[in-house]
Design a protein around this motif. Structure first.
Motif, short mmCIF file in Angstrom:
data_model
loop_
_atom_site.label_atom_id
_atom_site.label_comp_id
_atom_site.label_asym_id
_atom_site.label_seq_id
_atom_site.Cartn_x
_atom_site.Cartn_y
_atom_site.Cartn_z
N LYS A 1 -19.53 -25.16 44.81
CA LYS A 1 -18.55 -24.44 43.99
C LYS A 1 -18.14 -25.26 42.77
O LYS A 1 -18.03 -24.74 41.66
CB LYS A 1 -17.31 -24.08 44.81
N THR A 2 -17.93 -26.55 42.96
CA THR A 2 -17.53 -27.42 41.86
C THR A 2 -18.62 -27.51 40.79
O THR A 2 -18.33 -27.46 39.59
CB THR A 2 -17.20 -28.83 42.38
N ILE A 3 -19.86 -27.61 41.21
CA ILE A 3 -20.98 -27.70 40.26
C ILE A 3 -21.04 -26.43 39.40
O ILE A 3 -21.16 -26.50 38.18
CB ILE A 3 -22.31 -27.92 41.01
N VAL A 4 -20.93 -25.28 40.05
CA VAL A 4 -21.00 -24.01 39.32
C VAL A 4 -19.77 -23.83 38.44
O VAL A 4 -19.87 -23.37 37.30
CB VAL A 4 -21.19 -22.83 40.30
N GLN A 5 -18.60 -24.22 38.92
CA GLN A 5 -17.37 -24.12 38.12
C GLN A 5 -17.43 -25.02 36.90
O GLN A 5 -16.97 -24.65 35.82
CB GLN A 5 -16.14 -24.46 38.96
N THR A 6 -18.02 -26.20 37.04
CA THR A 6 -18.16 -27.11 35.91
C THR A 6 -19.05 -26.49 34.83
O THR A 6 -18.86 -26.72 33.65
CB THR A 6 -18.74 -28.46 36.38
N ALA A 7 -20.03 -25.69 35.26
CA ALA A 7 -20.91 -25.00 34.31
C ALA A 7 -20.20 -23.82 33.65
O ALA A 7 -20.68 -23.27 32.67
CB ALA A 7 -22.17 -24.53 35.00
#
Length: 124
Positions: free
Chosen positions: A107-113
């Motif tokens: 979730k964090t990786i996608v949110q950072t994008a």
């Protein structure tokens, strides 16, 4: 004299429209990346699917164009031990993992994008 001014103004508008259209074709347009070149695809070093023991499917909200899907795919593929393929039409990312999936990290990786993970489903 008035006709010449109108013709010059119309000519300038046509030149500007042509320039804008050419720029949109070159750099894309729409929701994101309007003024940026298309991101280059991040390729995963280990392309042997047998090395990835786990698979999850992420439902992602906010992707509206190929630039969006490329951005999400690149963000996931830059991580060690992940190999992702994003399908814009279904708004889903299939992620192969070498380690057990960590939902919070995904979730964090996608949110950072810049996008939102709606659900994470383990895949058989």
């Amino acid at each position: 004299m008035g006709t010449a001014i109108i013709v010059i103004i119309l000519l300038l508008l046509c030149v500007y429209a042509g320039y804008s259209y050419r720029k949109k074709l070159r750099y894309g347009g729409g929701c994101c990346g309007e003024h940026d070149a298309m991101e280059t695809k991040v390729k995963v070093a280990d392309r042997n699917k047998k090395h990835y023991s786990y698979q999850v499917i992420l439902s992602i909200d906010g992707m509206t164009c190929s630039n969006c899907s490329r951005r999400v795919e690149n963000a996931l593929n830059q991580q060690e031990g992940m190999w992702a393929k994003v399908d814009l039409g279904s708004q889903k990312a299939t992620v192969l993992l070498k380690q057990p999936p960590d939902p919070d990290a995904l979730k964090t990786i996608v949110q950072t994008a810049g996008y939102t993970v709606l659900s994470i489903q383990p895949s058989p």
